[in-house]
Design an enzyme around this catalytic site. Structure first.
Site, short mmCIF file in Angstrom:
data_model
loop_
_atom_site.label_atom_id
_atom_site.label_comp_id
_atom_site.label_asym_id
_atom_site.label_seq_id
_atom_site.Cartn_x
_atom_site.Cartn_y
_atom_site.Cartn_z
N HIS A 20 -13.67 -2.60 3.57
CA HIS A 20 -14.27 -1.35 4.04
C HIS A 20 -15.65 -1.52 4.66
O HIS A 20 -16.38 -0.56 4.76
CB HIS A 20 -14.32 -0.29 2.93
CG HIS A 20 -12.97 0.06 2.42
ND1 HIS A 20 -12.03 0.70 3.19
CD2 HIS A 20 -12.39 -0.16 1.21
CE1 HIS A 20 -10.93 0.87 2.47
NE2 HIS A 20 -11.12 0.36 1.27
N ASP A 22 -15.96 -3.70 7.57
CA ASP A 22 -15.83 -4.21 8.95
C ASP A 22 -16.05 -3.12 9.97
O ASP A 22 -16.56 -3.37 11.05
CB ASP A 22 -14.50 -4.93 9.17
CG ASP A 22 -13.30 -4.02 9.15
OD1 ASP A 22 -12.46 -4.13 10.05
OD2 ASP A 22 -13.20 -3.20 8.23
N ALA A 114 -0.95 0.04 0.95
CA ALA A 114 -1.42 -0.86 -0.10
C ALA A 114 -2.66 -1.65 0.32
O ALA A 114 -3.10 -2.55 -0.40
CB ALA A 114 -0.31 -1.82 -0.51
N SER A 118 -0.51 -2.80 7.08
CA SER A 118 0.82 -2.56 7.65
C SER A 118 0.73 -1.89 9.01
O SER A 118 1.48 -2.23 9.92
CB SER A 118 1.68 -1.73 6.69
OG SER A 118 1.06 -0.48 6.41
N ASP A 163 -8.42 -5.74 10.73
CA ASP A 163 -6.98 -5.61 10.49
C ASP A 163 -6.17 -6.11 11.67
O ASP A 163 -5.22 -6.85 11.51
CB ASP A 163 -6.62 -4.16 10.19
CG ASP A 163 -7.21 -3.69 8.87
OD1 ASP A 163 -7.72 -4.51 8.10
OD2 ASP A 163 -7.15 -2.47 8.62
#
Length: 165
Positions: A20, A22, A114, A118, A163
């Protein structure tokens, strides 16, 4: 070189340091994991994009011209899961990349929600599929930034670049 069909596998990730931060330009240490999204895609003869989310048993069809409105070919709102690949197509078109009509069946063994990226795996996988079908190529940092912009501006999720990269 363009292709007519293919398969992309895009991994999820775990963050070893800096969760949390970046999106606030903090330092992070992510690593790819053995969970992934697999996309089987093929070119179609028209401009329609058809997505089949195998895990959900749901299908969605849209035309690139409808993406600004976030609607399917019948004018209904796109399902939430479809916003991620649609956002990638939308953003690639904003940058004037050629995106042809295609059908994509995809599935994932990354748990949704999670914290294993994804959504980013879906975005990057679809960007690579569009690259292959369109016959153009982006360097990987630009591709990651394009996917991040899609998630932030189209889907509305404030995410950093970790991500997608």
């Amino acid at each position: 070189m363009t292709i007519d069909r293919g398969r992309v596998t895009s991994p999820g990730r775990v963050n070893l340091l800096g969760e949390h931060v970046d999106y606030n330009d903090g330092l992070v240490l992510p690593a790819a994991i053995d969970r992934s999204v697999t996309i089987h895609f093929r070119r179609t003869t028209d401009t329609t994009v058809t997505l089949y989310a195998r895990d959900l048993g749901e299908e969605c069809h849209f035309h690139p011209q409808q993406l600004q409105d976030k609607t399917d070919i019948d004018g209904a709102p796109l399902p939430t899961w479809a916003l991620y690949p649609a956002g990638v197509v939308w953003n690639l078109l904003n940058y004037d990349f050629q995106v042809c009509g295609f059908r994509a069946d995809f599935q994932s063994n990354i748990p949704i929600g999670a914290g294993l990226s994804s959504s980013a795996a879906v975005e990057v996988g679809f960007a690579v599929a569009c690259e292959a079908l369109g016959g153009w190529q982006l360097d990987r940092l630009t591709l990651a930034r394009t996917c991040q912009e899609a998630e932030r501006e189209y889907v509305g999720v404030n995410c950093g670049l970790m991500d997608q990269f």
